[in-house]
Design an enzyme around this catalytic site. Sequence first.
Site, PDB file in Angstrom:
ATOM      1  N   ASP A   1       3.043  -6.098   2.481  1.00  0.00           N
ATOM      2  CA  ASP A   1       3.466  -5.190   3.549  1.00  0.00           C
ATOM      3  C   ASP A   1       3.871  -5.920   4.831  1.00  0.00           C
ATOM      4  OD1 ASP A   1       3.260  -2.540   2.435  1.00  0.00           O
ATOM      5  OD2 ASP A   1       1.086  -2.805   2.384  1.00  0.00           O
TER       6      ASP A   1
ATOM      7  N   ARG B   1      -4.141  -5.894   5.311  1.00  0.00           N
ATOM      8  CA  ARG B   1      -3.028  -6.221   6.206  1.00  0.00           C
ATOM      9  C   ARG B   1      -3.462  -7.054   7.422  1.00  0.00           C
ATOM     10  NH1 ARG B   1       1.407  -2.020   7.460  1.00  0.00           N
ATOM     11  NH2 ARG B   1       2.227  -4.039   8.115  1.00  0.00           N
TER      12      ARG B   1
ATOM     13  N   LEU C   1       0.835  -1.214   0.000  1.00  0.00           N
ATOM     14  CA  LEU C   1       0.000   0.000   0.000  1.00  0.00           C
ATOM     15  C   LEU C   1       0.864   1.256   0.000  1.00  0.00           C
ATOM     16  CD1 LEU C   1      -2.462  -1.174   2.798  1.00  0.00           C
ATOM     17  CD2 LEU C   1      -2.903  -1.173   0.333  1.00  0.00           C
TER      18      LEU C   1
ATOM     19  N   GLU D   1       5.868  -3.986  12.781  1.00  0.00           N
ATOM     20  CA  GLU D   1       5.448  -3.127  13.900  1.00  0.00           C
ATOM     21  C   GLU D   1       3.941  -2.883  13.919  1.00  0.00           C
ATOM     22  OE1 GLU D   1       6.976   1.063  15.342  1.00  0.00           O
ATOM     23  OE2 GLU D   1       5.958   1.272  13.443  1.00  0.00           O
ATOM     24  N   ASP D   2       3.343  -2.861  12.732  1.00  0.00           N
ATOM     25  CA  ASP D   2       1.932  -2.463  12.669  1.00  0.00           C
ATOM     26  C   ASP D   2       0.982  -3.520  13.211  1.00  0.00           C
ATOM     27  OD1 ASP D   2       2.538   0.003  11.559  1.00  0.00           O
ATOM     28  OD2 ASP D   2       2.693  -0.876   9.558  1.00  0.00           O
TER      29      ASP D   2
ATOM     30  N   CYS E   1       9.266   0.690  11.770  1.00  0.00           N
ATOM     31  CA  CYS E   1       8.222  -0.289  11.429  1.00  0.00           C
ATOM     32  C   CYS E   1       8.779  -1.646  11.032  1.00  0.00           C
ATOM     33  CB  CYS E   1       7.310   0.258  10.350  1.00  0.00           C
ATOM     34  SG  CYS E   1       8.165   0.827   8.914  1.00  0.00           S
TER      35      CYS E   1
ATOM     36  N   HIS F   1       1.221   7.177   9.668  1.00  0.00           N
ATOM     37  CA  HIS F   1       1.091   6.798  11.078  1.00  0.00           C
ATOM     38  C   HIS F   1       1.674   7.887  11.979  1.00  0.00           C
ATOM     39  CE1 HIS F   1       1.351   2.425   9.564  1.00  0.00           C
ATOM     40  NE2 HIS F   1       0.161   2.522  10.138  1.00  0.00           N
TER      41      HIS F   1
ATOM     42  N   ARG G   1      -5.479   5.024   9.841  1.00  0.00           N
ATOM     43  CA  ARG G   1      -5.434   3.580  10.131  1.00  0.00           C
ATOM     44  C   ARG G   1      -5.952   3.213  11.520  1.00  0.00           C
ATOM     45  NH1 ARG G   1      -1.602   1.039   6.659  1.00  0.00           N
ATOM     46  NH2 ARG G   1      -1.962   1.913   4.585  1.00  0.00           N
TER      47      ARG G   1
HETATM   48  N1  LIG Z   1       4.696   1.620  10.926  1.00  0.00           N
HETATM   49  C1  LIG Z   1       4.903   1.966   9.663  1.00  0.00           C
HETATM   50  O1  LIG Z   1       5.403   3.039   9.380  1.00  0.00           O
HETATM   51  N2  LIG Z   1       4.487   1.125   8.735  1.00  0.00           N
HETATM   52  C2  LIG Z   1       4.650   1.347   7.337  1.00  0.00           C
HETATM   53  C3  LIG Z   1       3.600   0.612   6.567  1.00  0.00           C
HETATM   54  C4  LIG Z   1       3.732   0.843   5.093  1.00  0.00           C
HETATM   55  C5  LIG Z   1       2.759   0.042   4.274  1.00  0.00           C
HETATM   56  N3  LIG Z   1       3.038   0.242   2.896  1.00  0.00           N
HETATM   57  C6  LIG Z   1       1.324   0.419   4.571  1.00  0.00           C
HETATM   58  O2  LIG Z   1       0.810   1.321   3.930  1.00  0.00           O
HETATM   59  O3  LIG Z   1       0.709  -0.178   5.442  1.00  0.00           O
END
Ligand SMILES: NC(=O)NCCC[C@H](N)C(=O)O
Length: 287
Positions: free
Chosen positions: A91, A116, A48, A96-97, A277, A192, A162
């Site tokens: 992704d 995700r 994404l 971390e997410d 992340c 984020h 998010r």
């Molecule tokens: N904690 C973060 O900075 N995560 C990056 C996530 C990037 C991924 N392309 C996203 O849009 O979810």
Amino acid sequence: MARPSAPRVTPPDMLSPMTSAMPNPLTGGTTSRKALVRRPSPRLADGLVTHIDRTPVDAALALRQWEVYVVALRAHGWETIELPPLDDCPDGVFVEDTMVVYKNVAVIARPGAEPRRAETVTTEEAVTGLGCSLNRIREPGTLEGGDVLKIGDTVYVGRGGRTNGDGIRGLRAALGPLGARVVAVPVSKVLHLKSAVTALPDGTVIGYPPLVDDPGAFDRFLPVPEESGAHVVLLGGGKLLMAASAPRTAERFADLGYEPVPVDISEFEKMEGCVTCLSVRLRELYG
Ligand SMILES: NC(=O)NCCC[C@H](N)C(=O)O
């Protein structure tokens, strides 16, 4: 229910001089230095992109950059634990997410980005295997770990694209009883909260002002001159893992007595990722 499979542990090598667990007399827990990581999918380029233009990504270079990132963690005493690869989750490397870890409790995220959500299954198995207590963000709540910045017992959480109000409420319900003060802050200019701000070891929040909604939300705020300079991973001993794309910020941090450890993460930056992340650090495991 099937027992979760044990996460793959990368044994500490000669680059890892410290032991990974020491007793913490204040909590009765263990001060650990474990870091969860997940290698990038060959389909990273299909991930994404929300706030920046999509540009070509070199998946082979991304893998090499990720390996250097992991070596940097290990070189500074972190035992890296590699989660199972998820080649069909472009992704997935942004591990971390998928969770928030506070003390020994892992709160499994419910990503606002629906594609995700599948990533959380293996992170949940891994933290269970490591002995964390579990909690989770429940529907209709959404929350991604990139929106959560912990500074001591203050837990800032970004309300943005998010993470929604129900997600914040869920985090507060999970962490409040453990002693955390959960503070919601607005995020509208970046993906984020931690795309906008992170914190130095003394708790000073750092950010690139054009991308920070409300610097006044933080007790102490230090502006930095580069967007990617806002992202640091605290390696311990005043060492700051940060992107090589922020050399002027690195100089400023060195001038403040810190030791920047730069890594090139250009291919992840193209996917709106940053140094924070790519790992989840577990500092306090019990038992
Ligand atoms: N904690 C973060 O900075 N995560 C990056 C996530 C990037 C991924 N392309 C996203 O849009 O979810």
